[in-house]
Each structure stands twice: as C-alpha cells, then as structure tokens.
Design a protein around this motif. Sequence first.
Motif, PDB file in Angstrom:
ATOM      1  N   TYR A 187       0.457  -0.484   0.229  1.00 35.25           N
ATOM      2  CA  TYR A 187       0.089  -0.320  -0.330  1.00 35.25           C
ATOM      3  C   TYR A 187       0.161   1.131   0.241  1.00 35.25           C
ATOM      4  CZ  TYR A 187       1.037   0.040   5.777  1.00 35.25           C
ATOM      5  OH  TYR A 187       1.204  -0.080   6.651  1.00 35.25           O
ATOM      6  N   TYR A 210      -4.764   8.001  -6.899  1.00 26.87           N
ATOM      7  CA  TYR A 210      -5.739   7.662  -4.947  1.00 26.87           C
ATOM      8  C   TYR A 210      -6.379   6.259  -5.865  1.00 26.87           C
ATOM      9  CZ  TYR A 210      -7.460   7.510  -0.251  1.00 26.87           C
ATOM     10  OH  TYR A 210      -7.908   7.414   0.168  1.00 26.87           O
ATOM     11  N   ASN A 270     -14.412   2.356   9.580  1.00 32.20           N
ATOM     12  CA  ASN A 270     -13.550   3.148   9.030  1.00 32.20           C
ATOM     13  C   ASN A 270     -13.178   4.512   8.907  1.00 32.20           C
ATOM     14  OD1 ASN A 270     -10.476   2.589   7.488  1.00 32.20           O
ATOM     15  ND2 ASN A 270     -12.040   3.661   6.238  1.00 32.20           N
ATOM     16  N   PRO A 273      -9.609   4.925  10.997  1.00 34.99           N
ATOM     17  CA  PRO A 273      -9.005   5.070   9.186  1.00 34.99           C
ATOM     18  C   PRO A 273      -7.366   3.776   9.348  1.00 34.99           C
ATOM     19  CG  PRO A 273      -8.551   7.232   9.671  1.00 34.99           C
ATOM     20  CD  PRO A 273      -8.906   6.422  11.555  1.00 34.99           C
ATOM     21  N   SER A 274      -7.865   2.554   9.958  1.00 36.14           N
ATOM     22  CA  SER A 274      -6.329   1.877  10.451  1.00 36.14           C
ATOM     23  C   SER A 274      -7.399   0.838  10.248  1.00 36.14           C
ATOM     24  CB  SER A 274      -5.805   2.495  11.529  1.00 36.14           C
ATOM     25  OG  SER A 274      -4.757   1.132  11.441  1.00 36.14           O
ATOM     26  N   ASP A 310     -12.456  -1.592   4.886  1.00 32.71           N
ATOM     27  CA  ASP A 310     -11.784  -0.049   5.607  1.00 32.71           C
ATOM     28  C   ASP A 310     -11.343   0.087   4.392  1.00 32.71           C
ATOM     29  OD1 ASP A 310      -9.230   0.769   6.985  1.00 32.71           O
ATOM     30  OD2 ASP A 310      -8.556  -0.406   5.552  1.00 32.71           O
ATOM     31  N   ALA A 311     -10.869  -0.630   2.931  1.00 31.61           N
ATOM     32  CA  ALA A 311     -10.224  -0.306   1.893  1.00 31.61           C
ATOM     33  C   ALA A 311     -11.490   0.966   1.480  1.00 31.61           C
ATOM     34  CB  ALA A 311      -9.987  -1.288   1.011  1.00 31.61           C
ATOM     35  N   ASN A 352     -11.684   4.813   1.834  1.00 38.05           N
ATOM     36  CA  ASN A 352     -11.011   4.850   2.584  1.00 38.05           C
ATOM     37  C   ASN A 352     -10.585   5.992   0.876  1.00 38.05           C
ATOM     38  OD1 ASN A 352      -8.690   4.235   4.512  1.00 38.05           O
ATOM     39  ND2 ASN A 352      -8.342   2.608   2.637  1.00 38.05           N
ATOM     40  N   GLN A 384     -12.261   9.756   2.810  1.00 36.62           N
ATOM     41  CA  GLN A 384     -11.894   9.063   3.784  1.00 36.62           C
ATOM     42  C   GLN A 384      -9.959  10.234   4.093  1.00 36.62           C
ATOM     43  OE1 GLN A 384      -9.940  10.089   6.829  1.00 36.62           O
ATOM     44  NE2 GLN A 384     -11.699   9.460   7.918  1.00 36.62           N
ATOM     45  N   TRP A 426      -5.702   8.782   4.350  1.00 37.40           N
ATOM     46  CA  TRP A 426      -5.055   7.640   3.595  1.00 37.40           C
ATOM     47  C   TRP A 426      -4.089   8.706   2.279  1.00 37.40           C
ATOM     48  CZ3 TRP A 426      -2.464   3.932   5.152  1.00 37.40           C
ATOM     49  CH2 TRP A 426      -2.466   3.607   6.044  1.00 37.40           C
TER      50      TRP A 426
END
Length: 444
Positions: A115, A146, A358, A362-363, A397-398, A401, A404, A407
């Motif tokens: 990542y 992104y 998330n 955000p981890s 989670d992905a 992102n 968010q 990342w």
Amino acid sequence: MTILKSLTNFFDRMVRRFLPDAFLFAIILTLVVLLMGILFTDSTPVQMVEYWGSGFWDLLAFAMQMSMIVVTGYVLANTPIVKKGLVRISTLANTPGQAIMLVTFIAAIASLINYGFGLVVGALLAIQVAKRVNSLDYRLLVASAYSGFLVWHGGLSGSIPLLIATPDHFLEKTMGTIPITETLFSGFNLFIVAILVITLPLLNWMMLKSRGHLEMTPAKNWETDSFEDKEIDSVENLTPSDRLENSQIISLLISLLGLAFIVYYFINNDFGLNINIVNFIMLFLGILLHRTPRRFLASVNNAVKNVGGIIVQFPFYAGIMGMMVSSGLSESMSLWFVSISTEFTYPLFTFISAGIVNFFVPSGGGQWAVQGPIMIPAGIEIGVESAKTAMAVAWGDAWTNMIQPFWALPLLAIAGLKVRDIMGFCVIILLYSFFPIAIGLLFF
C-alpha cells in the motif's frame, strides 16, 4: 455518460465549495465523535475528553512511517535513474485518456504489492505524466492515482488477512489460523480485485470524457531538483568536512550496508513487504543514487516541506480512534449491523459497517482490533465462514478510504494538491466500487 457527467460535476462542485482543508476536517470529525459519544453512550463529557487525550499520541510511529513515505518517495524520485524510469513509463500515454488509464492501472498494481509503494508510485507517475500530456485535468489524474489504492487490502500487504494467517494472532482461539489461500487467493477476493483493476481505469476515463471542455487544472510546477550547478569544480580549498559531504565513497559504503540488510530481510521473510521495509529500500536507494551526502540532504530538505499535514493531523485521528473505541461507539455500530443480518446478508452488512467505522478509525490493523472480536464470533454463530467475515471487514476498510483524507495525505503532499481537489471524483469511485465488492462478498 450524461448521468455520470452530472454526478461528477455535482460532487466536484459540492466538495470544492464545502469540504474544508484536511486539518479542519479532522477537527470537525473530532467534535462530531465527541458529541456522539456523549449522546449515544454512557460516557460523560469528561470521560470523552479523557479518551481523546489518552489516545492522541497512539499513532506517532505510524505518522513517522507516513512522513518517511513522502520524504523517501520524493528523494528517490529526484534521482536521475528513477526520473528516467518514470519518463519511460509515462511515454506509454500520449492522450489525456491514456494518461488517466495508465496512472490508475499502475497505481492499482503497485498497491496490490504494497500500500505504501502504491501511494508513492501513483503520485510520482501522475506528476511525470502531467508534464508530458497537454490538456489534462491534473486533479482527476491525481484522483485516478489514489483510486488505485482502493485494492490494497485485497493485496499482498493487506493487514487483516496477513494477521489472521499468522500463528498466535489475538483471535486464534476463536477462528483459528486462516491461510491466505482462503482470503487473498479466494475466489471472491480474486473476483473483486480483478473487476476493480480492470474497470477503475475505465471509470476514470469515463469521468474524463464526461467533463467535456471544462477548464482543465494544470499540474503543480513540480520540478525535480538539479544539483549540477552546485558541483564544486575545484577541490583545492575544500575543508575535511566539505570532502565528506561530497564523498561518493561515504554514500556507497552506507548504501551497501543498507542493501545488505534488505537482502537479508527478504531471504528470512519470504520476500514479504511491509511499510518499514518499503521505506528502508527507498531511503537507501535514494542515498546510493544521489551519490553524495550533500545531494541527498539537499533533496531531503526539499522533501520535508511536504509532510506538515501528516505530522499535525495524524494525532487528531488517533484521538478520534481513542474516543470511538473507549466510549464503545465503534462496538455499538458493529452490533447494530449484526442484529439485522442473516447468513446471506452478513458479509454485506459487515462490509458496510466496516466502511462506516473506518471513517472514524482509518487504520486496517486498528479497525480489526475493534471489529474482529465482535464480527468473527457473530459470523460463526450465524454460519458464515470466518475468512469471508475477515475479508468483508478488510474491504470495508479499503472502501471508505476513498472519502477519508487520512490515507490521501501522503499522496496529496507529493502531488501538491489539497483534499478538496480530488474528493469529488473519489465520491464517484466510492459509489461505483460498492457494487463489485458487494457482488463478490454475496455471490462468490
């Protein structure tokens, strides 16, 4: 195409008008979670403040890792050999449409490998392509870079599938150890990854076409450093310290030491990548390829100007995570989705709940520590395989992102843009990607 144009332009206008700077976004999110904790849990205002302050510094190590991603990526990009490599890859794109698709595809493949690697490669390639291709919307190009990050948790650096494949992980007594053949290389995960890698370049290309003749945003005047004019022609008046700063031998020796460890690491870790070894590789390649300490340090001095947002904002997200976990907010969100699930819908609702959590946590690893102990036992009781439950959390989670800023900060720092510049396009990517992920989790 008309519908896509309307949606893209709508979200782009709304985001650019109303979305604040990423730092202010983190502050607003902090206040929202503080209020939610007071209203929806038994926590008092004093307790919520305590949770926030106690968690505030929990991401210091991670903030340093992300800062090093930006610095080492920038430094490596300034070496002659890497600049030539990026130029060579960028020649594959001669039109705006080709540029968008190339950057998306390369960023996605790089993110599947690691990542951190994907974030850096996507940003650097976008910059190089923008220098070559005329009439290209740089904001959409960076958003395309992104978008490749969306697939990272289904790839080789996915923290959740790698963790549950490791003996003695914290949920082993509940779910056992699950090999990556049942998670990363399962049919449903391969389906999701393949569909996204193939269709994301097409989606971003369609967004480009739908924007018609709107005014294009030029790329930042991002010029790599040139040190040729700083070379010292005469060595007669050099002090010993000057000789050391311009010594190629010093750089070569320390680089060989670093490269020796890299070889040792890969031999003893089955060529596994993590964020630390990626940073280590880029750091020592940067030292080696800049040839002298003076050139290397000059590039570092320019690079560190880009990490301010990461240094300041990541502690606020750590504080948000502290409030979410300690107050029980994240647990309450997860349990609500469990309560409305059936055996068929459970993977989908797990994915959606993970996407919501998330946004505040955000981890990947941190989120799994919060949701894993809730979602795995519930899934087992309902009759859902633990491997699918774990990957549903990973994809949730992905997924969010994309909207968010957490990342996006390293990539935006390298590319020289603000979060509002790309987030309107990322909303479209978020909405589209829901469908292949949901199909993969429900029907495979």
